[in-house]
Design a protein around this motif. Sequence first.
Motif, PDB file in Angstrom:
ATOM      1  N   ASN A  91       0.863  -1.186   0.000  1.00 58.91           N
ATOM      2  CA  ASN A  91       0.000   0.000   0.000  1.00 58.91           C
ATOM      3  C   ASN A  91       0.900   1.238   0.000  1.00 58.91           C
ATOM      4  O   ASN A  91       1.619   1.486   0.968  1.00 58.91           O
ATOM      5  CB  ASN A  91      -0.892  -0.004   1.242  1.00 58.91           C
ATOM      6  CG  ASN A  91      -1.928   1.111   1.205  1.00 58.91           C
ATOM      7  OD1 ASN A  91      -1.615   2.279   0.978  1.00 58.91           O
ATOM      8  ND2 ASN A  91      -3.183   0.748   1.451  1.00 58.91           N
ATOM      9  N   GLU A 133      -2.598  -3.446   9.423  1.00 60.68           N
ATOM     10  CA  GLU A 133      -3.222  -3.735   8.136  1.00 60.68           C
ATOM     11  C   GLU A 133      -2.240  -4.406   7.174  1.00 60.68           C
ATOM     12  O   GLU A 133      -2.560  -5.412   6.541  1.00 60.68           O
ATOM     13  CB  GLU A 133      -3.741  -2.431   7.525  1.00 60.68           C
ATOM     14  CG  GLU A 133      -4.377  -2.596   6.143  1.00 60.68           C
ATOM     15  CD  GLU A 133      -4.672  -1.258   5.493  1.00 60.68           C
ATOM     16  OE1 GLU A 133      -4.443  -1.125   4.278  1.00 60.68           O
ATOM     17  OE2 GLU A 133      -5.130  -0.340   6.216  1.00 60.68           O
ATOM     18  N   LYS A 137      -2.470  -8.203   5.868  1.00 62.15           N
ATOM     19  CA  LYS A 137      -2.670  -8.329   4.425  1.00 62.15           C
ATOM     20  C   LYS A 137      -1.586  -9.184   3.785  1.00 62.15           C
ATOM     21  O   LYS A 137      -1.854 -10.005   2.895  1.00 62.15           O
ATOM     22  CB  LYS A 137      -2.679  -6.929   3.800  1.00 62.15           C
ATOM     23  CG  LYS A 137      -3.195  -6.877   2.369  1.00 62.15           C
ATOM     24  CD  LYS A 137      -3.318  -5.427   1.920  1.00 62.15           C
ATOM     25  CE  LYS A 137      -3.869  -5.332   0.505  1.00 62.15           C
ATOM     26  NZ  LYS A 137      -3.981  -3.928   0.068  1.00 62.15           N
ATOM     27  N   LYS A 141      -2.600 -12.719   2.203  1.00 68.37           N
ATOM     28  CA  LYS A 141      -2.389 -12.742   0.741  1.00 68.37           C
ATOM     29  C   LYS A 141      -1.644 -13.999   0.314  1.00 68.37           C
ATOM     30  O   LYS A 141      -1.854 -14.540  -0.762  1.00 68.37           O
ATOM     31  CB  LYS A 141      -1.611 -11.491   0.310  1.00 68.37           C
ATOM     32  CG  LYS A 141      -1.334 -11.403  -1.198  1.00 68.37           C
ATOM     33  CD  LYS A 141      -0.742 -10.067  -1.560  1.00 68.37           C
ATOM     34  CE  LYS A 141       0.742 -10.050  -1.595  1.00 68.37           C
ATOM     35  NZ  LYS A 141       1.482 -10.875  -2.449  1.00 68.37           N
TER      36      LYS A 141
END
Length: 923
Positions: A91, A133, A137, A141
């Motif tokens: 991100n 987060e 993630k 993933k």
Amino acid sequence: MGKKILVGITVLLVAGLVTGWYLFTRESKYFGTSAFRAIPENASVIVRIHHIGNYSSRSLDNAMWKAFYRFPGVSTLYWKMKLADSLLNLNIKRKNLLTDKDLTIVFQEKNDQVQWLSMIELSSLNEKRALSELSGKYFTKNGISAKKIKFRKAELTCYSWKEAGVPFVYFITINQGLFLGCTDQTMLTEAIDQLESKTAKGNAFFEKTNKSATGNIDINIYLNHQKLPQFTQKLVSETFWERLNGSARLAEWSEIDLNQKTDELILNGFSFTGDSINHHLDLFRAQKPDSFTLTRLFPAESSFFLGYVISNNTQFLKDYKKLLENNQQLSSYKKSNSEIDSLYGVNPQKLVEENLDGSVSIVFTRSEPEMSEENRYFVMRVKNGSQVEEAMNPLANFMPAQRKREKPKNFTLYQVDEETSFKIYQSKVNDFGKRVFGEVFANVATNYYAIYDNCLIMGSSVESLGRFLRANVLQETLGNDPAYQKFSSGLSDRLNVYLWCSPGQTLKFFEETLNSKIFRSLVKDQETLLKIGSAGWQIGNENGMFYNMGRLKYNPSVHQNPTSVFWKSHLGNLNKSGPHFVINPDDKSHQEIIVQDEASNLILMSGEGRILWKIKLKGPIKSDIFQLECFKDGKRQYFFSTSEALYMIDHEGNNISNFPVNLRSPATNSVSVADYEHNLDYRFFIACKDHKVYLFDKKGKKVKGWTPPNSEHTVLQPIQFFRVDHKDYLVFTDKNRVYILDRKGKPIVTIKGDLTFSKNSFSLQPKSGKNRARLITTDINGKILSVSFDGSVKKLSVGRFSANHFLICEDLNSDNLQDYLILSEDSLVAFDQNSKRIFARKFNHPIVLPPQIFTFPDKSRKIGITDTNENKIYLLNNDGSIYNGFPLEGNSPFTIKFSENENLPFNLVTGTLDGLIYNYQIN
């Protein structure tokens, strides 16, 4: 009703604000918590990486990290950075928030395994949310299962997965302003315990160490020397730890700052000890740092040394005994030295105390596969070499007489060459260094010793010591090595302890030290390890603290080479002619080497690389250096030309009578030598700027009756002599014309047609069947010109080549027919007489020096190429493939000497870019 709803909403809003404020203040009071608060007391190593986002992306693209990421210790950090980089790139917004955070990694030995704890200090709720987060993630993933675990007030997330059937777990939590991730649940809970403890645990040495850390660098490394043995036990062998059992630690704690450059690592920091003599560095608390002077003696092929600089011998040895006493080892030390004293009347410790002058060291050069003790040395600078030689006399064994009726001596005479020899003594003490300085200087056999330049040098054999001494005679030392000079210029010249190595070169010396599995993996990847050209570490006393300075230099162009350097000698850069092997008239079995440097010095060297004489000429040599026998007395002369004169010099470096012969006009070509009847009645031809060709006899006199025509243009190539069908021809060219003359200079052949010649000389293509003998050269475009002695010319096109191409005619494939070898810019092509291509090869750069042809004892031909751009020399087989072991370092034409036994290695001598002469020994 409406009022009640408004009141209810207001109450809910106020309650939410109060709850949010409470939660925020409860969390925010921990923001800024130092990661060091959570570090367990028994941590072995702590690594703090600053600006993890920037550093990881920079390092993952760095050639050093890419080369060494598989190596033990490096791999853990590499994968940590790889993980951090992967997390941040999930991100971009989150990445910008976290990229400047510091990552602290704690390594700890647990249950015979090294575990690690990673921590990031949080400054805001946004950072907390971002890390939560991103980590969640990342794992989800990749399809990794997760479960929650409660520990006290903390909530741990456990991620578990399998790789190749092997189970892995990783624990993550955020606690009191820290993001924590760990491979071991116990280690993580210990960190949480420490964070939540009301009484902070601290270590005075660590606190002092932490204060010395610098923030404006890439990485801080903290070393807990008390725990390092457990941390590194997987890296070293069991016998190594058995040997060091009971030995003192280096210090309590050290902090090292690391800065990473494109091709080097720079390290600085401090080590801390207590007030008493309990650590190895305490030995240097009373010692003044100074320069380490022994590198000017160490052979240039050195691969490792560990040295001390000692200013007060008595205090050092007194402190060493105190250190041994504190570790219950003093009695064995005293016994070791008194044993030698009682046997031979010499106490090694006392001898060192009275004679050591500053520097003492062990040094390793190159490893011998079958002789592990060879090429390891103990070297000690002494106040007076003669006094030490006399003091060591009782320790010298008498050696058997080498000749009949010769009395036994306590030394053998090692002969470097005819004029240089050294006394080498056989020692009765084979572990001198260990007896005085302990295990640090063990593993060096001191069976023999010599005194040189006020230094005591000890080694395992006469041959080993001889190599050390010969390197010094040739000035082929580490201190003279340009690469080492450049490297050491980035270190301090004031120190007490100095460790240096070239890891790939010295690896085999440490086979017994390293864990066998680690050693095998390093040997397998030795080519990569060789790319660390130098690694150095220095420690110096600075007001009771010990300053560390280190440097590691990476060179991606270094490769392992099976060819050994027999010797090196520092002469300065050579001129374009390169070195030549020449006959030694006083000892024809040992050839000598003659060479000219760029300062126009002509130098004669022994076959062992020692300079015999050096004379200054008025300019660079423009010709081959011919070795003649002008006076039919067995003595040899060196003959050559410069632009201004002809020189003839005897074997001792003196001008022969009537020489040099000064030319009336500057020479435009190189002198050539003809011996018409092979009776040593030489003739010397040279063309000058006045368009005349001059002929001199061996006494330097002009030959009467020589009346050649003037050339129309400048003659650039040497005059050539050919005998064909019992008739003599003297041949040369200018830009557009061939001159074929008899021995008086009269033209005897007229060439038909207009020609534009290249810079190449003629080659004689002998008569074959019905084909008459012809002269072969090329025109300016690379067409092959075949000139008959009746004046006719044939042209053969095999390709288009540059105006500066080189042509060599040689029977490459042993079919008794000449082949054509053409070098043009960066391309080398070979053709047979029928224009059929034999091979073609491209180089990385244009080649500016002509190819060389060498005939080996088995009659095969090899091709020599010098790439001055890359500082490499190539030896090619007759099919264009590269001979085993090449390319080698070199920047000049080279010369080869073969042994009478064709199964033995041959020697190749060349000059290098940094002013060295290399004598390679090649199988």
